[in-house]
Scaffold this motif. Sequence first.
Motif, PDB file in Angstrom:
ATOM      1  N   SER A  76       0.709  -1.216   0.345  1.00  0.00           N
ATOM      2  CA  SER A  76      -0.139  -0.162   0.141  1.00  0.00           C
ATOM      3  C   SER A  76       1.040   1.151  -0.249  1.00  0.00           C
ATOM      4  N   LYS A  77       2.035   1.347   0.246  1.00  0.00           N
ATOM      5  CA  LYS A  77       2.904   2.427   0.613  1.00  0.00           C
ATOM      6  C   LYS A  77       3.673   2.638  -0.359  1.00  0.00           C
ATOM      7  N   GLU A  78       4.067   1.407  -1.280  1.00  0.00           N
ATOM      8  CA  GLU A  78       4.314   1.111  -2.890  1.00  0.00           C
ATOM      9  C   GLU A  78       3.384   1.572  -3.919  1.00  0.00           C
ATOM     10  N   PHE A  79       2.127   1.244  -3.459  1.00  0.00           N
ATOM     11  CA  PHE A  79       1.228   2.201  -5.035  1.00  0.00           C
ATOM     12  C   PHE A  79       1.276   3.054  -4.864  1.00  0.00           C
ATOM     13  N   GLY A  80       1.747   3.850  -6.228  1.00  0.00           N
ATOM     14  CA  GLY A  80       1.332   5.191  -6.634  1.00  0.00           C
ATOM     15  C   GLY A  80       2.597   5.948  -6.481  1.00  0.00           C
ATOM     16  N   MET A  81       4.193   4.810  -6.190  1.00  0.00           N
ATOM     17  CA  MET A  81       5.483   5.719  -5.735  1.00  0.00           C
ATOM     18  C   MET A  81       5.807   5.255  -7.162  1.00  0.00           C
ATOM     19  N   GLU A  82       7.057   6.491  -7.277  1.00  0.00           N
ATOM     20  CA  GLU A  82       7.370   6.638  -8.451  1.00  0.00           C
ATOM     21  C   GLU A  82       9.540   7.301  -7.727  1.00  0.00           C
ATOM     22  N   ILE A  83      10.249   6.470  -8.585  1.00  0.00           N
ATOM     23  CA  ILE A  83      11.639   6.916  -7.929  1.00  0.00           C
ATOM     24  C   ILE A  83      12.295   7.271  -9.552  1.00  0.00           C
ATOM     25  N   LEU A  84      13.073   8.915  -9.189  1.00  0.00           N
ATOM     26  CA  LEU A  84      14.168   9.530  -9.879  1.00  0.00           C
ATOM     27  C   LEU A  84      15.421   9.390  -9.557  1.00  0.00           C
ATOM     28  N   VAL A  85      16.529   8.829 -10.398  1.00  0.00           N
ATOM     29  CA  VAL A  85      18.275   9.409  -9.768  1.00  0.00           C
ATOM     30  C   VAL A  85      17.807  10.193 -11.214  1.00  0.00           C
ATOM     31  N   GLY A  86      18.909  10.995 -10.602  1.00  0.00           N
ATOM     32  CA  GLY A  86      19.486  11.941 -10.645  1.00  0.00           C
ATOM     33  C   GLY A  86      20.373  13.248 -10.062  1.00  0.00           C
TER      34      GLY A  86
END
Length: 523
Positions: free
Chosen positions: A115-125
């Motif tokens: 439920s916490k990862e649902f909707g998450m997006e990760i950026l690396v930069g």
Amino acid sequence: MKNTLINLSANDVNDGATEAIFRAMFNDDIIIAPNSEMALQSVSLNKRLEVIEIDSNNDAITFQIVGNTAVENSIVYGSEHKIHCKHGTFTKNNFLDLFSDIQNKMNSQIGVVSSKEFGMEILVGISSTEKIAFQFEKSNNINFTSPQANTAIENKACKQQTINSRTVIVADGNPSPVEAHYMYSNTNFSRGCGQFSARIELFNNANGAVPAGFVMGLIEDTADNRDKLNNDTITFADFRYGIATNKSNLSADNYLVKTTFDSTIHHSGFVEASTPLPVVQTGAGDEANNDILFIRLNKGKIELGKYDNTGGGRVLIGESLDYDFGDENGSKQYIPFISILGDSATTKLSSIKTSITPYNTNTISDPFELDEGLSVFPQTSSARSTYKLIFETQTLSNFFGYSQLLNTSINANSNIFVGDKSFSKHIGTNTYLIEMLNPVSLDSYHSFSKGRKSILSSIPISERIINGAGQIQYEPNNLFYVSMNNKYPINLRNISCRIIANDFSVIQTEGTSEIAILIKESE
């Protein structure tokens, strides 16, 4: 008028490299007359490029968004995830390739069942401060029937109805082709972990000659497809991924899926799934437990399937294929699109929701709320949790500018880990500065220090790098003399200066570097 040429070399070796500090102790006195001026004649240095060799001994990064775990079909979601970076030699010339690889692999580990990862997006930069950032952002679903949908959703001939206190969506008019009654999100679908789903409030049709049912999918966000949406010419052939009621129009027939661009006819490309998706419940009376069709980006896979009430709740995935996250040149983006093919007597939908990327400038999402009905339907949570970023070797953490192997933070929907050191020493900077140290105090100023700094000259290195190894040679077209502010004669027998980045941070060089300085007496 006397002119004096002084050559300085950097040779203070520190761990195999110098810090571009030039010192000299001359045997002869070098007497400089009062009110003399100094200019840079030339500089030659070998900038040490930070290089990392990634192999099986130093390729691991572990991260966490939430400590709790959840299970679906024997697959565990949540808690710590470990990725392995691609192997190779990485410098300023190809670091974006490494960032893209890490970002894509991190996003491919997270799933909607957590439920916490649902909707998450990760950026690396690289952050605005030129430090390496690992950014975690979560947005909730957009509900196509919410008040926010007035601006977040484009609606073409669909309308809301309230039936027994339930809000449903139906076609506003007679049944027509896919381009006649549809809705789509103004914000693109999530590129990390998310889901596009719709509950079948009613699908009841036994006459194949009567149009009925609906289709939903992801359409690639291109200029051509945007024109088709604006001109009402979008068709089934334009769907990249899709799931739909059967093209037979019959509510008893299996749901169909689309994963290719293999045809251009109506309902093109929609076929039986590898794992068949039978209709279980689509009638009136117990709508909360009716079938829900979904397209979800889950653990790096595009999954097309359904939630139904079989055995008290079942997740059935008809097709699963690797998602193309893209590369350092960017990733493909998709528009969530849904079209109703039947009239309100045969087809009603509810709880049409889509995950969206949190990084679009036009991102609008609804408050976090639990979804009613089937127990297997994934929920989303905005509770605070412990985020972790763990480098398993000091080599990797040093390259990214992190002083600690273990980095933790407690946050809700947004978290960012930022390195301690500027990455500019790896990727270079537009300008280096030559700063005189002893015993000269030049009449020059720098805005970064908000005051006087003894800067002799700047070096526009972006124009003067000789080769990919970082060799820099610079000679100004015109000599610019700076006042030394010496009211009395001074002896430059002991003199020092350094080359620094434009933020006054130390740079690393290798081999021998040289600076040639000209000093002239006042006329």
